[in-house]
Motif scaffolding. Structure first.
Motif, PDB file in Angstrom:
ATOM      1  N   CYS A  81       0.835  -1.218   0.000  1.00 39.44           N
ATOM      2  CA  CYS A  81       0.000   0.000   0.000  1.00 39.44           C
ATOM      3  C   CYS A  81       0.861   1.256   0.000  1.00 39.44           C
ATOM      4  O   CYS A  81       0.552   2.236  -0.689  1.00 39.44           O
ATOM      5  CB  CYS A  81      -0.937  -0.012   1.200  1.00 39.44           C
ATOM      6  N   LYS A  82       1.954   1.229   0.756  1.00 39.94           N
ATOM      7  CA  LYS A  82       2.879   2.366   0.762  1.00 39.94           C
ATOM      8  C   LYS A  82       3.482   2.581  -0.620  1.00 39.94           C
ATOM      9  O   LYS A  82       3.498   3.699  -1.146  1.00 39.94           O
ATOM     10  CB  LYS A  82       3.981   2.133   1.794  1.00 39.94           C
ATOM     11  N   GLU A  83       3.979   1.496  -1.212  1.00 44.07           N
ATOM     12  CA  GLU A  83       4.618   1.590  -2.527  1.00 44.07           C
ATOM     13  C   GLU A  83       3.659   2.106  -3.591  1.00 44.07           C
ATOM     14  O   GLU A  83       4.021   2.940  -4.425  1.00 44.07           O
ATOM     15  CB  GLU A  83       5.131   0.202  -2.926  1.00 44.07           C
ATOM     16  N   LYS A  84       2.413   1.641  -3.542  1.00 49.71           N
ATOM     17  CA  LYS A  84       1.439   1.989  -4.575  1.00 49.71           C
ATOM     18  C   LYS A  84       0.580   3.200  -4.203  1.00 49.71           C
ATOM     19  O   LYS A  84      -0.301   3.591  -4.955  1.00 49.71           O
ATOM     20  CB  LYS A  84       0.553   0.779  -4.868  1.00 49.71           C
ATOM     21  N   GLU A  85       0.822   3.748  -3.013  1.00 53.15           N
ATOM     22  CA  GLU A  85       0.075   4.912  -2.508  1.00 53.15           C
ATOM     23  C   GLU A  85      -1.423   4.628  -2.454  1.00 53.15           C
ATOM     24  O   GLU A  85      -2.248   5.385  -2.971  1.00 53.15           O
ATOM     25  CB  GLU A  85       0.376   6.160  -3.328  1.00 53.15           C
ATOM     26  N   VAL A  86      -1.741   3.534  -1.793  1.00 51.69           N
ATOM     27  CA  VAL A  86      -3.138   3.114  -1.611  1.00 51.69           C
ATOM     28  C   VAL A  86      -3.559   3.450  -0.186  1.00 51.69           C
ATOM     29  O   VAL A  86      -2.837   3.154   0.771  1.00 51.69           O
ATOM     30  CB  VAL A  86      -3.290   1.610  -1.879  1.00 51.69           C
ATOM     31  N   GLY A  87      -4.724   4.051  -0.045  1.00 47.90           N
ATOM     32  CA  GLY A  87      -5.217   4.446   1.268  1.00 47.90           C
ATOM     33  C   GLY A  87      -5.558   3.260   2.145  1.00 47.90           C
ATOM     34  O   GLY A  87      -6.055   2.232   1.670  1.00 47.90           O
ATOM     35  N   ILE A  88      -5.288   3.430   3.441  1.00 48.00           N
ATOM     36  CA  ILE A  88      -5.626   2.395   4.423  1.00 48.00           C
ATOM     37  C   ILE A  88      -6.460   3.009   5.532  1.00 48.00           C
ATOM     38  O   ILE A  88      -6.539   4.230   5.678  1.00 48.00           O
ATOM     39  CB  ILE A  88      -4.365   1.736   5.023  1.00 48.00           C
ATOM     40  N   VAL A  89      -7.068   2.139   6.320  1.00 51.08           N
ATOM     41  CA  VAL A  89      -7.603   2.529   7.622  1.00 51.08           C
ATOM     42  C   VAL A  89      -6.919   1.658   8.668  1.00 51.08           C
ATOM     43  O   VAL A  89      -6.584   0.501   8.401  1.00 51.08           O
ATOM     44  CB  VAL A  89      -9.143   2.386   7.714  1.00 51.08           C
ATOM     45  N   VAL A  90      -6.691   2.238   9.822  1.00 50.82           N
ATOM     46  CA  VAL A  90      -6.132   1.512  10.956  1.00 50.82           C
ATOM     47  C   VAL A  90      -7.244   1.422  11.991  1.00 50.82           C
ATOM     48  O   VAL A  90      -7.737   2.451  12.462  1.00 50.82           O
ATOM     49  CB  VAL A  90      -4.905   2.221  11.538  1.00 50.82           C
ATOM     50  N   SER A  91      -7.653   0.206  12.317  1.00 49.24           N
ATOM     51  CA  SER A  91      -8.820   0.041  13.185  1.00 49.24           C
ATOM     52  C   SER A  91      -8.475  -0.773  14.415  1.00 49.24           C
ATOM     53  O   SER A  91      -7.502  -1.524  14.446  1.00 49.24           O
ATOM     54  CB  SER A  91      -9.952  -0.659  12.429  1.00 49.24           C
ATOM     55  N   SER A  92      -9.330  -0.632  15.428  1.00 45.73           N
ATOM     56  CA  SER A  92      -9.159  -1.423  16.651  1.00 45.73           C
ATOM     57  C   SER A  92      -9.845  -2.780  16.547  1.00 45.73           C
ATOM     58  O   SER A  92      -9.419  -3.732  17.185  1.00 45.73           O
ATOM     59  CB  SER A  92      -9.730  -0.667  17.854  1.00 45.73           C
ATOM     60  N   ASP A  93     -10.936  -2.856  15.774  1.00 43.62           N
ATOM     61  CA  ASP A  93     -11.795  -4.059  15.778  1.00 43.62           C
ATOM     62  C   ASP A  93     -12.214  -4.362  17.222  1.00 43.62           C
ATOM     63  O   ASP A  93     -12.246  -5.523  17.647  1.00 43.62           O
ATOM     64  CB  ASP A  93     -11.064  -5.238  15.147  1.00 43.62           C
ATOM     65  N   ALA A  94     -12.531  -3.301  17.966  1.00 39.99           N
ATOM     66  CA  ALA A  94     -12.835  -3.440  19.390  1.00 39.99           C
ATOM     67  C   ALA A  94     -14.095  -4.259  19.604  1.00 39.99           C
ATOM     68  O   ALA A  94     -15.119  -4.044  18.951  1.00 39.99           O
ATOM     69  CB  ALA A  94     -13.000  -2.066  20.025  1.00 39.99           C
ATOM     70  N   HIS A  95     -14.008  -5.187  20.564  1.00 41.50           N
ATOM     71  CA  HIS A  95     -15.158  -5.980  20.990  1.00 41.50           C
ATOM     72  C   HIS A  95     -15.572  -5.619  22.421  1.00 41.50           C
ATOM     73  O   HIS A  95     -16.446  -6.264  22.994  1.00 41.50           O
ATOM     74  CB  HIS A  95     -14.848  -7.468  20.893  1.00 41.50           C
ATOM     75  N   ILE A  96     -14.931  -4.602  22.961  1.00 46.03           N
ATOM     76  CA  ILE A  96     -15.256  -4.057  24.286  1.00 46.03           C
ATOM     77  C   ILE A  96     -14.682  -2.644  24.332  1.00 46.03           C
ATOM     78  O   ILE A  96     -13.729  -2.324  23.609  1.00 46.03           O
ATOM     79  CB  ILE A  96     -14.685  -4.943  25.418  1.00 46.03           C
ATOM     80  N   THR A  97     -15.268  -1.798  25.158  1.00 49.85           N
ATOM     81  CA  THR A  97     -14.859  -0.397  25.174  1.00 49.85           C
ATOM     82  C   THR A  97     -13.355  -0.213  25.345  1.00 49.85           C
ATOM     83  O   THR A  97     -12.756   0.660  24.717  1.00 49.85           O
ATOM     84  CB  THR A  97     -15.562   0.363  26.315  1.00 49.85           C
TER      85      THR A  97
END
Length: 243
Positions: A180-196
């Motif tokens: 993704c860095k090399e190709k300049e593709v957007g990402i999201v960084v998520s928690s995938d939280a299952h509790i607060t």
């Protein structure tokens, strides 16, 4: 890097998660977050939410404790043709549609098969994010899918939860991020939280991204403004569905 929008969270509507929407919003507010997406599991997973849950998301206020609430779902990729488990008329109303492979819902195959499944997903205009796709059990042609993701305005998720519960995925997560860095593709960084308490926790994912000098501009959920702008470029308006 501080990420102010968590695009992948679960409430107790997914019964292996443990917090209410109200609890999630309160915790997010105390953590200084701008927004969270409520993205419970779609019906094909054994304890996923009923379709009515997604049809009735508009019952949730758009802002709680000063935190914007995005309506979403984590749909299941069901087969090699890329079929998923919520109807188009529901998906069209959602702000965030995450798509994932979960073993109980998916017909197994080899890397060629998995690539075909992801190709169909990346070509689906109603899907926004390809989630936790680093599992070696479902390896695919990363270059090919990420190229198409860029063309079709899809985001690739780096899932912090994978660093705890899917440790075999970590090398592939790094490889995906590097592509993704090399190709300049957007990402999201998520928690995938299952509790607060996991909400907004991206420490492991951000540590890995720092190691490879991943550019902040490509982290599209770094704040709500950036995410809204990206979705607008895609032709998708957030917060359009109201009571």
């Amino acid at each position: 890097m501080k990420i102010l929008l968590d695009t992948h969270t679960h409430t107790l509507a997914s019964t292996h998660a443990y917090s209410t929407v109200l609890e999630m919003a309160k915790y997010a507010s105390e953590a200084g977050m701008e927004a969270i997406a409520i993205t419970d599991h779609a019906p094909a997973i054994p304890d996923g939410a009923h379709p009515w849950h997604f049809q009735n998301l508009k019952a949730i206020p758009r802002e709680i404790y000063g935190v914007k609430i995005l309506y979403g779902a984590e749909v299941n990729i069901l087969d090699l043709e890329g079929n998923i488990d919520l109807a188009d008329e529901v998906l069209e109303k959602l702000d965030v549609v995450n798509a994932s492979i979960h073993a109980p819902c998916y017909k197994d195959g080899d890397a060629t098969d998995h690539t075909s499944a992801y190709l169909a997903i990346v070509n689906n205009p109603l899907v926004d994010v390809i989630c936790h796709s680093g599992s070696p059990a479902f390896a695919y042609d990363y270059e090919k899918i990420i190229d198409l993701a860029k063309k079709n305005h899809k985001l690739i998720e780096i899932n912090n939860h994978s660093f705890d519960v899917r440790k075999a995925s970590i090398p592939n997560c790094r490889k995906i991020a590097e592509i993704c860095k090399e190709k300049e593709v957007g990402i999201v960084v998520s928690s995938d939280a299952h509790i607060t308490f996991d909400l907004g926790n991206y420490n492991n994912a951000l540590g890995m991204l720092s190691e490879i000098s991943f550019p902040e501009k490509l982290v599209i959920n770094r704040d709500l403004k950036s995410f809204e702008a990206y979705m607008k470029e895609k032709g998708k308006e957030l917060f359009k569905w109201h009571m």
